[in-house]
Design a protein around this motif. Structure first.
Motif, mmCIF file in Angstrom:
data_model
loop_
_atom_site.group_PDB
_atom_site.id
_atom_site.type_symbol
_atom_site.label_atom_id
_atom_site.label_comp_id
_atom_site.label_asym_id
_atom_site.label_seq_id
_atom_site.Cartn_x
_atom_site.Cartn_y
_atom_site.Cartn_z
ATOM 1 N N PHE A 1 0.804 -0.993 0.018
ATOM 2 C CA PHE A 1 0.188 0.282 0.185
ATOM 3 C C PHE A 1 0.869 1.113 0.212
ATOM 4 C CE2 PHE A 1 0.900 -0.035 4.047
ATOM 5 C CZ PHE A 1 1.154 1.292 4.639
ATOM 6 N N VAL A 2 0.308 2.418 -0.471
ATOM 7 C CA VAL A 2 0.814 3.269 -0.026
ATOM 8 C C VAL A 2 -0.467 4.627 0.100
ATOM 9 C CG1 VAL A 2 2.143 3.796 -2.118
ATOM 10 C CG2 VAL A 2 0.193 4.083 -2.648
ATOM 11 N N ASN A 3 0.319 5.744 1.241
ATOM 12 C CA ASN A 3 -0.142 6.090 1.619
ATOM 13 C C ASN A 3 -1.229 7.857 1.085
ATOM 14 O OD1 ASN A 3 -1.300 5.643 4.521
ATOM 15 N ND2 ASN A 3 0.725 5.629 4.494
ATOM 16 N N LEU A 4 -1.588 8.065 1.118
ATOM 17 C CA LEU A 4 -2.437 9.443 -0.039
ATOM 18 C C LEU A 4 -2.552 10.116 0.517
ATOM 19 C CD1 LEU A 4 -2.784 10.618 -3.074
ATOM 20 C CD2 LEU A 4 -4.873 9.932 -2.841
ATOM 21 N N PHE A 5 -2.421 11.610 0.388
ATOM 22 C CA PHE A 5 -2.735 12.827 0.969
ATOM 23 C C PHE A 5 -2.753 13.950 0.200
ATOM 24 C CE2 PHE A 5 1.431 10.865 2.737
ATOM 25 C CZ PHE A 5 0.421 10.426 4.739
ATOM 26 N N THR A 6 -4.101 15.112 1.544
ATOM 27 C CA THR A 6 -4.737 16.118 0.499
ATOM 28 C C THR A 6 -3.414 17.066 1.100
ATOM 29 O OG1 THR A 6 -6.561 18.099 -0.161
ATOM 30 C CG2 THR A 6 -6.055 16.554 2.295
ATOM 31 N N ASN A 7 -3.292 17.627 -0.027
ATOM 32 C CA ASN A 7 -2.226 19.100 0.212
ATOM 33 C C ASN A 7 -2.499 20.114 0.843
ATOM 34 O OD1 ASN A 7 0.103 20.090 0.915
ATOM 35 N ND2 ASN A 7 1.034 20.976 -1.013
ATOM 36 N N GLY A 8 -3.545 20.694 1.743
ATOM 37 C CA GLY A 8 -4.224 21.599 2.490
ATOM 38 C C GLY A 8 -5.686 21.191 2.356
ATOM 39 N N SER A 9 -6.581 22.313 1.771
ATOM 40 C CA SER A 9 -7.770 22.079 2.330
ATOM 41 C C SER A 9 -8.942 21.857 1.355
ATOM 42 C CB SER A 9 -8.466 22.812 3.248
ATOM 43 O OG SER A 9 -9.449 24.132 1.476
ATOM 44 N N TYR A 10 -8.160 20.777 -0.045
ATOM 45 C CA TYR A 10 -9.200 20.771 -1.486
ATOM 46 C C TYR A 10 -9.733 19.195 -0.993
ATOM 47 C CZ TYR A 10 -5.436 23.681 -3.450
ATOM 48 O OH TYR A 10 -4.768 24.108 -3.756
ATOM 49 N N LEU A 11 -11.523 19.357 -1.301
ATOM 50 C CA LEU A 11 -11.847 17.777 -1.368
ATOM 51 C C LEU A 11 -11.140 17.049 -2.797
ATOM 52 C CD1 LEU A 11 -14.760 16.452 -0.128
ATOM 53 C CD2 LEU A 11 -15.835 17.999 -1.760
ATOM 54 N N LEU A 12 -11.235 15.887 -2.299
ATOM 55 C CA LEU A 12 -10.711 15.111 -3.500
ATOM 56 C C LEU A 12 -11.317 14.061 -3.532
ATOM 57 C CD1 LEU A 12 -6.515 15.695 -2.918
ATOM 58 C CD2 LEU A 12 -8.271 17.098 -4.056
ATOM 59 N N ASN A 13 -12.045 13.534 -4.383
ATOM 60 C CA ASN A 13 -12.392 12.107 -4.532
ATOM 61 C C ASN A 13 -11.329 11.820 -4.897
ATOM 62 O OD1 ASN A 13 -15.222 12.768 -4.376
ATOM 63 N ND2 ASN A 13 -15.188 14.336 -6.391
ATOM 64 N N VAL A 14 -10.817 10.473 -4.285
ATOM 65 C CA VAL A 14 -10.209 9.481 -4.674
ATOM 66 C C VAL A 14 -10.000 7.972 -5.338
ATOM 67 C CG1 VAL A 14 -7.562 8.199 -3.565
ATOM 68 C CG2 VAL A 14 -8.533 10.464 -2.660
ATOM 69 N N SER A 15 -9.764 7.797 -5.989
ATOM 70 C CA SER A 15 -10.204 6.282 -7.435
ATOM 71 C C SER A 15 -8.884 5.175 -6.324
ATOM 72 C CB SER A 15 -11.025 6.492 -7.963
ATOM 73 O OG SER A 15 -10.212 7.235 -9.008
ATOM 74 N N VAL A 16 -8.881 3.909 -7.123
ATOM 75 C CA VAL A 16 -7.456 3.228 -7.573
ATOM 76 C C VAL A 16 -8.338 2.282 -8.486
ATOM 77 C CG1 VAL A 16 -7.802 1.722 -5.756
ATOM 78 C CG2 VAL A 16 -5.825 1.689 -6.804
ATOM 79 N N ASN A 17 -7.360 2.710 -9.507
ATOM 80 C CA ASN A 17 -7.901 1.641 -10.688
ATOM 81 C C ASN A 17 -9.362 1.860 -11.525
ATOM 82 O OD1 ASN A 17 -5.206 0.556 -11.110
ATOM 83 N ND2 ASN A 17 -5.675 -1.042 -9.732
ATOM 84 N N ASN A 18 -9.657 3.153 -11.110
ATOM 85 C CA ASN A 18 -10.938 3.169 -11.770
ATOM 86 C C ASN A 18 -12.236 3.145 -11.171
ATOM 87 O OD1 ASN A 18 -10.295 5.068 -14.259
ATOM 88 N ND2 ASN A 18 -10.511 2.641 -15.322
ATOM 89 N N VAL A 19 -12.063 2.637 -9.730
ATOM 90 C CA VAL A 19 -13.049 2.332 -8.410
ATOM 91 C C VAL A 19 -12.486 2.601 -7.272
ATOM 92 C CG1 VAL A 19 -13.996 0.345 -6.735
ATOM 93 C CG2 VAL A 19 -12.389 -0.245 -8.698
ATOM 94 N N PRO A 20 -13.988 3.498 -7.118
ATOM 95 C CA PRO A 20 -14.053 4.938 -5.998
ATOM 96 C C PRO A 20 -13.011 4.798 -5.213
ATOM 97 C CG PRO A 20 -15.843 5.437 -7.130
ATOM 98 C CD PRO A 20 -15.188 4.151 -8.185
ATOM 99 N N LEU A 21 -12.636 5.326 -3.895
ATOM 100 C CA LEU A 21 -11.888 4.625 -2.848
ATOM 101 C C LEU A 21 -12.330 5.097 -1.305
ATOM 102 C CD1 LEU A 21 -10.176 2.946 -0.820
ATOM 103 C CD2 LEU A 21 -8.174 4.697 -1.263
ATOM 104 N N THR A 22 -12.462 6.236 -1.698
ATOM 105 C CA THR A 22 -13.478 7.608 -0.225
ATOM 106 C C THR A 22 -12.760 9.177 -1.425
ATOM 107 O OG1 THR A 22 -12.526 8.072 1.708
ATOM 108 C CG2 THR A 22 -10.363 7.931 0.388
#
Length: 234
Positions: free
Chosen positions: A168-189
């Protein structure tokens, strides 16, 4: 190469309903060969190859086959699958560049389809985004937008969703941005910088594409190799 005709999405949907045992038709538009007896996807698609990860593919097979119909699917002159009334479709994983997919029923009946899967930039294949504008600082990779960053070196942890240890790797938002995260086209969080500023992203085997979309404004991409998709806990 024999000419082919491309069906509209509406026509393709109707064709899907008529083809017994062929759910692949419903997933994409199709093109029917000049013989009227074979078909292939209308364009290149992206999906998770169980070994190499995110990669280009198409579906090909028999179109409205009779019970005794049989055929062979070839990729660049190499046979890769047999099709029949009971198993009329096959997934064809494409090589980089130009590909010729042929569906052959006999010496007289053979339809060919051309697909371009040429990558660009630093892409490993056409389904891998170009991340050459990202910036690596130590073990962190920052997206070109600087709205997010991710660890470069995968760790190993227990994934409760799959019941096994995975990289696994960790993904961070760099500020207060609202980010929709997906992996391999599948929504994650979603990440928002306040209640949820980071998330672990577990990796499948082969190449994985992680996306962090700030609405329609921008999308950050990261590519990570998940190896075999499993790991040994320390």
């Amino acid at each position: 190469m024999k000419a082919v005709k491309t069906l509209s999405l509406a026509t393709a949907a109707l064709a899907a309903a008529l083809v017994i045992g062929s759910p692949a038709h419903a997933a994409t538009g199709i093109q029917v060969g000049a013989s009227g007896k074979t078909y292939a996807s209308s364009g290149v698609q992206c999906g998770m190859n169980p070994v190499t990860g995110m990669a280009p593919f198409i579906q090909a097979g028999l179109y409205n086959p009779a019970q005794k119909t049989k055929g062979t699917i070839s990729l660049n002159n190499t046979p890769i699958a047999t099709v029949s009334f009971l198993s009329p479709d096959a997934t064809v994983w494409l090589a980089d560049g130009a590909n010729t997919v042929a569906v052959t029923l006999s010496r007289k009946i053979s339809d060919s389809y051309l697909f371009d899967a040429a990558p660009a930039g630093d892409q490993a294949n056409v389904c891998i985004p170009d991340t050459s504008s990202n910036t690596a600082i130590g073990d962190l990779e920052y997206a070109a937008s600087y709205k997010s960053y991710a660890t470069v070196t995968p760790g190993c942890a227990w994934n409760p969703r799959t019941g096994q240890a995975q990289p696994f790797v960790n993904l961070f938002t760099n500020g207060s941005y609202l980010l929709n995260v997906s992996v391999n086209n599948v929504p994650l969080t979603q990440l928002n910088g306040t209640t949820r500023a980071h998330t672990p992203v577990f990796l499948s085997a082969g190449l994985n594409v992680i996306a962090a979309a700030n609405g329609a404004v921008s999308t950050d991409y990261y590519v990570r190799d998940g190896g075999t998709g499993t790991c040994t806990l320390p």
